[in-house]
Structure formats: C-alpha cells, structure tokens
Motif scaffolding. Sequence first.
Motif, PDB file in Angstrom:
ATOM      1  N   ALA A   1      -4.363  -0.129 -11.361  1.00 53.16           N
ATOM      2  CA  ALA A   1      -3.969   1.256 -11.071  1.00 53.16           C
ATOM      3  C   ALA A   1      -5.059   1.927 -10.257  1.00 53.16           C
ATOM      4  N   ILE A   2      -4.689   2.432  -9.096  1.00 54.59           N
ATOM      5  CA  ILE A   2      -5.640   3.080  -8.193  1.00 54.59           C
ATOM      6  C   ILE A   2      -5.154   4.519  -7.940  1.00 54.59           C
ATOM      7  N   GLY A   3      -6.083   5.464  -8.044  1.00 50.00           N
ATOM      8  CA  GLY A   3      -5.768   6.862  -7.712  1.00 50.00           C
ATOM      9  C   GLY A   3      -6.355   7.241  -6.381  1.00 50.00           C
ATOM     10  N   ILE A   4      -5.537   7.767  -5.477  1.00 53.67           N
ATOM     11  CA  ILE A   4      -5.963   8.102  -4.122  1.00 53.67           C
ATOM     12  C   ILE A   4      -6.013   9.630  -3.996  1.00 53.67           C
ATOM     13  N   ASN A   5      -7.179  10.110  -3.583  1.00 55.20           N
ATOM     14  CA  ASN A   5      -7.307  11.557  -3.334  1.00 55.20           C
ATOM     15  C   ASN A   5      -6.535  11.958  -2.084  1.00 55.20           C
ATOM     16  N   PRO A   6      -6.002  13.220  -2.058  1.00 53.83           N
ATOM     17  CA  PRO A   6      -5.278  13.661  -0.851  1.00 53.83           C
ATOM     18  C   PRO A   6      -6.225  13.844   0.318  1.00 53.83           C
TER      19      PRO A   6
END
Length: 630
Positions: free
Chosen positions: A173-178
């Motif tokens: 699971a990877i979270g990408i900043n806007p």
Amino acid sequence: MLALLKTIRETIANWWSDFTLQTKLLAVATLVVSLFMSGLTFWAVNTIQQDARMNDTRFGRDLGLLLAANVTPLIADHNLTEVAQFSQRFYSSTSSVRYMLYADETGNIFFGIPFWEAEVKNSLTIERRIQLPEDYAKDSDKPMVRQHMTPDGSVTDVFVPLMAENKYLGVLAIGINPNQTAVISTNFTRDVTIAVFITIWVMVILAGVINALTITKPIKELLVGVKQIAAGNFKQRIDLPLGGELGELILSFNDMAERLERYEEQNIEELTAEKAKLETLVSTIADGAVLIDNNMQVILVNPTARRIFAWESDEVVGCNVLHHLPPAVQMEISRTLYEMASGECESAEFRIALNQPTKRTIRILLTTVLDLQRESVKGIAITVQDITREVELNEAKSQFISNVSHELRTPLFNIKSFIETLHDYGEDLSIDQRQEFLQTVNHETDRLTRLVNDVLDLSKLESGRNYNFDGVDLGQAIEQTLRTYQLNAKDKGIELIQEVTSPLPLVLGNYDLLLQVLANLVGNALKFTPAGGKVAIRAYQLDPKPNNSHKQSPLVRVEISDTGIGIAAEDQQAIFDRFFRVENRVHTLEGTGLGLSIVRNIMERHHSKVHLVSEVGIGTTFWFDLAVFE
C-alpha cells in the motif's frame, strides 16, 4: 432567539424597502452576474481538481507497479532487510510518497514507512493490520487506486498485490501526496473567486447604503413632505445637510412650505375674522337663525333659535336638525327641507303655533344657500321669528275695535231710539214721560262721553306720549279725589276714610295721571261697595329694606280698600285687560271696562305696578308704590 431573527428580518425588510425600483433591479442584476461568474469559476476549479486527481491516480499506479516489481522477489526470498533498505531509499528519494506499507497474505503489516517493525509492535504487543477496501481483489494483477481526504488534502491510495509464481504473498500500500503546485493554484483560484464575490457584494451593499442615505432617503423625505403639503400641513420641513441639485431641491421645498404656511396663516386670520363677524352678527339679531347642510346637519345656530326651540342645554351642532325640532315644526317643514336640499324649490314660509316648550306663534322662513356659481345647493338657512306678540296685538286690536264698536253701538242706539220716539210721538207723551226719555238720553250721552274719554286716555298712554314728572303732593291729590266722590258716597251711604301719614314726602310722578288713578280706583270701589260699606285711602312711607348690593330708594305706598263684593280669583288675572268688566258676571252696573287698564298703563309710566288682594263677599284692596322725590 426567534425574536432576534424576527427583528433581523424586519430590519432587512425595512432596509430593502428604502431602495428605489432602479436600485433593486441593479442589485438583482449584480447578484445574477456575480453568481454566474462565481459558478463558472468554481466549475473551472473543479475541472482542474479532477484533472489533478486523475494525474495523481496514474502516477500512483505506475509508481506502485514499479516498486512492486522490485520488492516482490525480495519478499518471496524472505529477504526483508533488503526490502527495508530499498524501500527506505525509494521513500527518501521520492517526495510524492506519503507512506509505504507491506502486509502479508493475512493482512498483518510487517513493515512500513515512516514507521518500522519495532514501532509496529510495541510493549503491549499490539499488532497492526491493514484495512483493505471491500472491492480489493487479491488475485488481480492490477493495482487498486482510491483517494481519501485528509487534513493536509486529498491523498491517493494505491494497493498493489504481490504475486510470485502465481502465489499471493501480500499487498503493498502506497500513499501518494497530491501535486502541490496544482493544489496551491486551485486554492488560490478558489480564494480569489470568493474574495471577488464578497468584494462585489460589499460594494453593492455599500452602494445601496450610500444610495439610501444620499438619494433614496431625501427623495422619500420629499415624498412625505409633498404628501403633508397636499394634506394641508404647511409646517412640514426637510432638514438634511445635502448639497448639489438635491440640496437646492430641498431648499426650494422648504421655501415653498414656508410661503404656503404664511399664506395659510393670513387666510386663516381673515377667515377667522370674517367668521367672528358673521357669528357676532348672527348672534345679535333678534330673529332665530339656523344653518344646515344638505344632509340636515346643523352647522350654525344663534342664541335666539336656541331659546325658541329650548336648545339651551342641548348640543345640536353636527346633529340632524329634524331630530331636535318640536314635533309641530318637524311635521310642517320636513318635506319642504328635503325638496329644497334636492333643488326643487328655493324658499318657503310657514306660520306655526307651538305649545311646547312655551305657548307661542312663530314664522319660519326657509332659504337655500347656493355656491358662488349659483348652480348647486350648499345648505339651507332657517330664519325663525317669534310673532307671538304680533299675533296677540292683532288679536287685541281686533278685539278692541270689536269692543269699542259694541260699546259705542249700545248708547248710540239708545239715544237714537229715544230721540226718534220724542220726535215722532212727543205730542202724545206726557211731561213725565218726555222728562224720563230726555234723562235717559242724557245718561247715555254721559256714558258715551266717558267711553270716548277713556279710549282717548288709553290711546294717549299707549302712544308713547311724554309726560313731565315732578314732585307730587299725594295728600293734596287724595283730598281732591275725596272731595270729588264725597257726595256720591253720601248718596250711596258709604263711608269714605282717609289714612295719610303726616308728614308724607313728595313722590316722583305726574299729578294729573296720579289723580286719574285715584279717581278710577275710588270710583270702582264706590261702584262695587253696597250701602253701609266703607272705602279707605291710605298712604304711608315704607321702611327701606337693607340690601348688601346697593342702597334702596325710599318708597311711598298707596292703598285703596273697600268692603264691597270682591273679585273672584279667576277674574283677578284679567281684571286689568281692556273692556273686561266684573259686573258682567256679578251685577248689572254699567262701565266702560277701560278704567283698570288705564290705571295699569299709568303705573307702568311711573315704573311701578298695581297689586290687588280680594275675596268675594269681603272686599278688595288695590295698592301701588311710588318713588320718593329727591
């Protein structure tokens, strides 16, 4: 709270009502344009945000596939140390990555950045598990992408299945900043749009307030002032410190109102003076005056009309005149009043006998009041004349002529009859008969002479002839009267008594008139007193009665008393009327019936009055008072 909201609504409603129609239309147009532009701006911002999210989604999926391809072999070999090192290097070199989580096939997180395994399991041996979306497919070879909102903005979550030789090893699971540039641009655009919208409406509100204070309020004040002037309130003024054309308009309005007020005051003074003159004139005229309008409402009534109709205690002004008139008058003039109000006739005259409130006869004259063009009826003037005295005088005149004619006819007829008898049959009559006829003729001639003299005396008294008044010795007048009637009293067997206080002061009067009064009263007393009776004349000075208001003049009282037949109570009121004779009821003695009427008129000339006290069968006393000559 509800009261506060109600107050706010009322304030806004009042404020909105102060604007002109043009200002309201301008405000509505501004609202529509600003809403359209704001909506267009927000639509553009939303489009930009959607494009940015789509780019973030592509970037996150590609980045997740790249990272999964590098770490899947390491995880399959259980080389977690290499996985951690690689992930750390990747996380440090990529600013867009917000977090990285590794979970096994059961969902337990065994590594994550920015926290390590030691951080995953603390002293309480709490294990963290990854919460996968419900629609996540473990056997799918494509990553799953979603986005969620955080306090720092929208974050793109990428879930990549870890597959090695078709075996599911777990999930990355990877979270990408806007994209910060897009976020800053979008936020700036939104903030600018909101600021512009607020600025526009602040300007609109300020413009409305300024318009209300500088234009709308003065115009409304002018409108109120014009309405007040139209209603007749010329004291209206507008006090607003304005310049320019609007200020000149307000100054001109105030000047106009001041001129109208002065003009109204002058007109009111003139009208008040004219009204006062008219009311004074109407109130002083001898006739009654009532002015009514077309609806029969009383506008003006003078004191004479109030007295005639007994309206002293009633307020009839403003009321229907027909509701207050005596029934006899109302019955006579009602129909004519309505005909005059409708213009069918212009004037009318009535003669009406009233029994209430007092018995009197009145003449009513009705006249229409027309406008200046004499085209329409504005009211009706009612003139009321009390002709009771006139009617009584006419009746008295007719009665006097009838009585005189009757009284003259009787002696003239007797004289003529006896003379004709002597002329035709004188030779056939004896000396005694001729002597008797001549004595009767002489007696009737004396009677006729007395009647004519009494009529002449009464006529002189009622004609207003002036008589000289001076000091009169009543004792001498009484002595002369007694000498005149001494023989007559002796022949009838009546005793004449004189009771005169000595010394008696002189009285103010006319000697001949007072002598005539004494002669009439003593003659009547002798005429109606039987033989053996008494007739007394008394004269004495009255003691003055104390009076706080003024000093009372001394008086002398004269009384003529007899012991005759007396006068009945019902006759005592009419005893002084002309040609009224008591002997017509109680005996057959002759007389003219004018003696006591002459006495009454003479006493009125002396500013006095004759009184009497009488009882049938006992006697009568007449008395009057005379002022002492000073």
